[in-house]
Design a protein around this motif. Structure first.
Motif, short mmCIF file in Angstrom:
data_model
loop_
_atom_site.label_atom_id
_atom_site.label_comp_id
_atom_site.label_asym_id
_atom_site.label_seq_id
_atom_site.Cartn_x
_atom_site.Cartn_y
_atom_site.Cartn_z
N LEU A 118 0.83 -1.20 0.00
CA LEU A 118 0.00 0.00 0.00
C LEU A 118 0.87 1.26 0.00
N GLY A 119 1.90 1.25 0.81
CA GLY A 119 2.82 2.39 0.85
C GLY A 119 3.49 2.63 -0.50
N HIS A 120 3.86 1.56 -1.17
CA HIS A 120 4.46 1.70 -2.50
C HIS A 120 3.45 2.25 -3.51
N LEU A 121 2.20 1.87 -3.38
CA LEU A 121 1.16 2.41 -4.27
C LEU A 121 1.02 3.91 -4.06
N VAL A 122 0.93 4.33 -2.80
CA VAL A 122 0.82 5.76 -2.49
C VAL A 122 2.03 6.52 -3.04
N ALA A 123 3.22 5.96 -2.84
CA ALA A 123 4.43 6.61 -3.34
C ALA A 123 4.45 6.65 -4.87
N GLN A 124 3.97 5.58 -5.51
CA GLN A 124 3.95 5.54 -6.98
C GLN A 124 3.04 6.61 -7.55
N VAL A 125 1.87 6.76 -6.96
CA VAL A 125 0.94 7.80 -7.43
C VAL A 125 1.57 9.18 -7.26
N SER A 126 2.22 9.40 -6.15
CA SER A 126 2.87 10.69 -5.91
C SER A 126 4.00 10.94 -6.90
N LEU A 127 4.81 9.92 -7.13
CA LEU A 127 5.96 10.09 -8.04
C LEU A 127 5.51 10.35 -9.47
N ILE A 128 4.55 9.60 -9.97
CA ILE A 128 4.14 9.82 -11.37
C ILE A 128 3.49 11.19 -11.52
N ASN A 129 2.79 11.65 -10.50
CA ASN A 129 2.26 13.01 -10.57
C ASN A 129 3.40 14.03 -10.65
N ALA A 130 4.44 13.83 -9.84
CA ALA A 130 5.59 14.74 -9.88
C ALA A 130 6.27 14.70 -11.25
N LEU A 131 6.43 13.52 -11.81
CA LEU A 131 7.06 13.41 -13.13
C LEU A 131 6.20 14.04 -14.22
N ASN A 132 4.88 13.91 -14.08
CA ASN A 132 3.99 14.58 -15.03
C ASN A 132 4.13 16.09 -14.94
N LEU A 133 4.40 16.58 -13.72
CA LEU A 133 4.60 18.02 -13.53
C LEU A 133 5.92 18.50 -14.13
N ILE A 134 6.76 17.59 -14.52
CA ILE A 134 7.95 17.91 -15.30
C ILE A 134 7.62 17.80 -16.79
N GLY A 135 7.05 16.68 -17.17
CA GLY A 135 6.82 16.41 -18.58
C GLY A 135 5.87 17.35 -19.27
N VAL A 136 4.79 17.73 -18.60
CA VAL A 136 3.78 18.58 -19.26
C VAL A 136 4.30 19.99 -19.50
N PRO A 137 4.78 20.72 -18.49
CA PRO A 137 5.24 22.08 -18.77
C PRO A 137 6.49 22.14 -19.64
N LEU A 138 7.32 21.09 -19.60
CA LEU A 138 8.51 21.09 -20.45
C LEU A 138 8.20 20.59 -21.87
N GLU A 139 6.94 20.24 -22.09
CA GLU A 139 6.44 19.78 -23.39
C GLU A 139 7.27 18.60 -23.93
N MET A 140 7.50 17.64 -23.05
CA MET A 140 8.20 16.42 -23.46
C MET A 140 7.30 15.62 -24.37
N LYS A 141 7.84 15.15 -25.47
CA LYS A 141 7.08 14.37 -26.45
C LYS A 141 7.79 13.04 -26.68
N PRO A 142 7.00 12.00 -26.94
CA PRO A 142 7.62 10.71 -27.29
C PRO A 142 8.21 10.79 -28.68
N PRO A 143 9.15 9.90 -28.99
CA PRO A 143 9.69 9.90 -30.35
C PRO A 143 8.61 9.52 -31.36
N ARG A 144 8.73 10.08 -32.54
CA ARG A 144 7.81 9.68 -33.63
C ARG A 144 8.30 8.34 -34.17
N ARG A 145 7.36 7.45 -34.34
CA ARG A 145 7.73 6.11 -34.81
C ARG A 145 7.10 5.85 -36.15
#
Length: 145
Positions: A118-145
């Protein structure tokens, strides 16, 4: 191309995110559940980079295409079990910064009786939210395939 390469411009904090991610990958959460949570949170936050990366990772670990296609409407889908539903409900609630009700928390505790998991789930949700707060404003895009 992203607006900023955080790994180069802020290597120490970025290394902390990577270390937390590595610890979560080594933790007790099932890889499929972990990726479903990361994808759903990233969908809500609008992080195309993370949605792409974690969808591909889920597929590599054996997740089915049908479940990935139905993930945005998991509540209506019959393809997700009770553990996944509890985790996704928590992930959505926390991501939207809504109150985690006692009823939701009780269903989560029932689905995840192991407190480490359960603790790892809570931490995972927090971490992916933090990473999204990097990816969205920095306009990170996946490679075109």
């Amino acid at each position: 191309m992203a607006r900023l390469d955080l790994g180069k411009t802020a290597p120490e904090p970025y290394a902390g995110f990577k270390k937390a991610d590595a610890a979560l990958r080594e933790g007790p959460l099932d890889v499929t559940l972990r990726e479903l949570v990361k994808i759903r949170v990233s969908q809500i936050n609008g992080c195309v980079y993370c949605v792409d990366m974690h969808s591909r990772e889920a597929l590599r670990h054996g997740e089915g295409q049908d479940r990935l296609l139905q993930l945005p409407v998991w509540q209506e889908s019959e393809l997700f079990d009770e553990r996944e539903r509890a985790a996704l409900a928590y992930a959505e609630t926390a991501t939207r910064r809504e109150h985690v009700t006692d009823e939701l928390w009780d269903s989560l505790r029932k689905a995840f009786p192991d407190e480490a998991e359960l603790g790892h789930l809570v931490a995972q949700v927090s971490l992916i939210n933090a990473l999204n707060l990097i990816g969205v404003p920095l306009e990170m895009k996946p490679p075109r395939r």
